[in-house]
Scaffold this active site. Sequence first.
Site, PDB file in Angstrom:
ATOM      1  N   THR A   1       0.831  -1.210   0.000  1.00 14.57           N
ATOM      2  CA  THR A   1       0.000   0.000   0.000  1.00 14.57           C
ATOM      3  C   THR A   1       0.867   1.262   0.000  1.00 14.57           C
ATOM      4  O   THR A   1       0.363   2.373   0.114  1.00 14.57           O
ATOM      5  CB  THR A   1      -0.941   0.038   1.228  1.00 14.57           C
ATOM      6  OG1 THR A   1      -0.115  -0.104   2.392  1.00 14.57           O
ATOM      7  CG2 THR A   1      -1.962  -1.055   1.178  1.00 14.57           C
TER       8      THR A   1
ATOM      9  N   ASP B   1       3.770   4.147  -1.307  1.00 15.41           N
ATOM     10  CA  ASP B   1       3.895   5.029  -2.464  1.00 15.41           C
ATOM     11  C   ASP B   1       4.628   4.396  -3.639  1.00 15.41           C
ATOM     12  O   ASP B   1       4.231   4.557  -4.789  1.00 15.41           O
ATOM     13  CB  ASP B   1       4.711   6.256  -2.036  1.00 15.41           C
ATOM     14  CG  ASP B   1       3.818   7.449  -1.939  1.00 15.41           C
ATOM     15  OD1 ASP B   1       2.598   7.252  -1.792  1.00 15.41           O
ATOM     16  OD2 ASP B   1       4.348   8.574  -1.997  1.00 15.41           O
TER      17      ASP B   1
ATOM     18  N   LYS C   1       2.448   1.975  -5.492  1.00 17.60           N
ATOM     19  CA  LYS C   1       1.353   2.594  -6.228  1.00 17.60           C
ATOM     20  C   LYS C   1       1.840   3.422  -7.414  1.00 17.60           C
ATOM     21  O   LYS C   1       1.274   3.377  -8.490  1.00 17.60           O
ATOM     22  CB  LYS C   1       0.551   3.490  -5.273  1.00 17.60           C
ATOM     23  CG  LYS C   1      -0.108   2.658  -4.159  1.00 17.60           C
ATOM     24  CD  LYS C   1      -1.128   3.434  -3.385  1.00 17.60           C
ATOM     25  CE  LYS C   1      -0.522   4.324  -2.360  1.00 17.60           C
ATOM     26  NZ  LYS C   1      -1.415   4.644  -1.238  1.00 17.60           N
TER      27      LYS C   1
ATOM     28  N   HIS D   1      22.702   6.874  -6.402  1.00 20.09           N
ATOM     29  CA  HIS D   1      22.483   7.264  -7.797  1.00 20.09           C
ATOM     30  C   HIS D   1      23.675   8.007  -8.423  1.00 20.09           C
ATOM     31  O   HIS D   1      24.089   7.703  -9.540  1.00 20.09           O
ATOM     32  CB  HIS D   1      21.253   8.160  -7.914  1.00 20.09           C
ATOM     33  CG  HIS D   1      20.019   7.574  -7.279  1.00 20.09           C
ATOM     34  ND1 HIS D   1      19.758   6.228  -7.277  1.00 20.09           N
ATOM     35  CD2 HIS D   1      18.973   8.155  -6.635  1.00 20.09           C
ATOM     36  CE1 HIS D   1      18.606   6.011  -6.666  1.00 20.09           C
ATOM     37  NE2 HIS D   1      18.120   7.158  -6.262  1.00 20.09           N
TER      38      HIS D   1
HETATM   39  C1  BG6 Z   1      15.085   8.352  -4.894  1.00 20.22           C
HETATM   40  C2  BG6 Z   1      15.275   9.292  -3.743  1.00 20.22           C
HETATM   41  O1  BG6 Z   1      15.945   7.254  -4.784  1.00 20.22           O
HETATM   42  O2  BG6 Z   1      15.373   9.039  -6.104  1.00 20.22           O
HETATM   43  C3  BG6 Z   1      14.364  10.481  -3.898  1.00 20.22           C
HETATM   44  O3  BG6 Z   1      14.987   8.611  -2.535  1.00 20.22           O
HETATM   45  C4  BG6 Z   1      14.595  11.152  -5.225  1.00 20.22           C
HETATM   46  O4  BG6 Z   1      14.552  11.413  -2.853  1.00 20.22           O
HETATM   47  C5  BG6 Z   1      14.516  10.131  -6.351  1.00 20.22           C
HETATM   48  O5  BG6 Z   1      13.592  12.123  -5.394  1.00 20.22           O
HETATM   49  C6  BG6 Z   1      14.930  10.742  -7.665  1.00 20.22           C
HETATM   50  O6  BG6 Z   1      14.643   9.827  -8.678  1.00 20.22           O
HETATM   51  P1  BG6 Z   1      14.281  10.301 -10.135  1.00 20.22           P
HETATM   52  O7  BG6 Z   1      14.147   9.042 -10.910  1.00 20.22           O
HETATM   53  O8  BG6 Z   1      13.025  11.097 -10.038  1.00 20.22           O
HETATM   54  O9  BG6 Z   1      15.431  11.159 -10.575  1.00 20.22           O
END
Ligand code: BG6
Length: 504
Positions: free
Chosen positions: A19, A21, A24, A250
């Site tokens: 359930t 975010d 979803k 990332h």
């Molecule tokens: C997530 C982070 O891993 O990546 C978020 O927890 C961030 O805080 C998001 O907003 C950014 O992802 P994208 O794909 O929108 O660049």
Amino acid sequence: MNKNIDMDLSSIFVIFGGTGDLTKRKLIPAIFSLMHEKRLPDNFTIVSIGRREKTNESYREEMYEFVKQFSRFPLNDKLWHDFSKRIFYKNFDFTSDNKGYEKLDLFLEKMDSKYLTGGKRLYYLAVAPEFFEGIIRNLNNNGMIKKSTGWQRIMVEKPFGSSLKTARILNHNISKLIPEDDIFRIDHYLGKEMIQNILAIRFGNSLFEPLWNANYIDNIQITSNELLGVESRGGYYENAGILKDMLQNHLLQMLTMIAMEPPVDFDPESIRDEKVKVLRSLRPFNKQSFKEDVVRGQYGKGSLNDAQTLGYRQEVDVSASSNTDTFIALKTYIDNFRFGGVPIYIRAGKRMNTKSTEIVIEFKKLPGINYYKEFDKIGPNLLVLKIQPVEGFFFRINAKKPGNEFKMEKVELDYCQSCKYINDSPEAYERLILEASKNNSSLFTRWDELEYSWKYIESIEKEIKGNELNYPNYEAGTSGPKDAIHLIEKDGRQWWNIITGEEV
Ligand code: BG6
């Protein structure tokens, strides 16, 4: 049968955190898109688990709205009917209810007989990291991850641990329960189309690879700007900050793709072996370099699209005196033969004036240009990988301006992939689910990658402690703290903002 369908996908996708975010907005819409593209066999089913009481029907109705809003493809009744009948909902408290796991296993076995999924299960932990170990332990105690048939794999969301120490403990504990090969640690950036494209551009073009080193590259810039603030995730973000939410995963993953050596083949281990070498070669920060080369920030109130927005300290579940960073810019180095001495500038921030992720490779200027007066206006060659929201790449060269005089001008070769293939780039989660089902772990983070990235992050975190700044120090809806500009300008360079067109 459709040639796209992979029979490994004849499996059950079990979502813990059904359930939430992520489920979803990302997971269910991604699976719907896979079905729309006819990549799923008829017996692929989804079992969502949550603590709230819901029936299959009420859960499906709820998902309808999210698929409508977030899927790449439009919904139609026939497709929704085919899709929704594959979704099931089970409610129990996955943190403590052992009976719940027993019942779930019985249910999944029943599904195996009905849908001929043969024990193939992909457990997706879309829950807070503190629940990872408990869920895996419960799955193990109930014989749900070492079944005699099929395969059982676990996909875990980031963050994996909250520090080097906690990540090590978590890894140690879960590696006793499930083999490393069956753990798929997600960094959704690795599923993004243009991140995948980095390998193709680097290793598929004789033009770039010979120049891809310190002899020709002046600097590398990685930027990830977000319009969004912390939304409803203040509780999590207070502990993570931009350092652990974006840089540890990332941004460093993008850097590894840019800086890695060509792998011997495209086997997941070969790729990850090369990526881990980059992380091992990252120069850790010390007091001096932290002071000179790291800029931090936190957003205050501001305005975006003509609407007033809250400052970070006013967000839900955030302390009114919080010192959490929502912006970081830094200069770093990879101490290896290929990139020794090339500055790498990285910046990321929430509540900026734009959403854009891009990687800029700035090539060195030719020494000869000093001798030609006409060449004074030329700029460096730039190769820019446009990751999002626009996908594509941009290459800037210098050429003669037409006319009788010998004047130079900058020329842009700008390829917009997302304009050419409208709606064709799969969402990161589509690809990740597909690849984990096929047992391809190259898009997932191996444990040693994580270990080295945490070590690097700790070298920054250590210096942050006791160095609190006067926050907030940038207005929401702007380009971040001024010091970030100074960081690069003091080296005689500039940030390039190609996606937004501010610097062309
Ligand atoms: C997530 C982070 O891993 O990546 C978020 O927890 C961030 O805080 C998001 O907003 C950014 O992802 P994208 O794909 O929108 O660049």
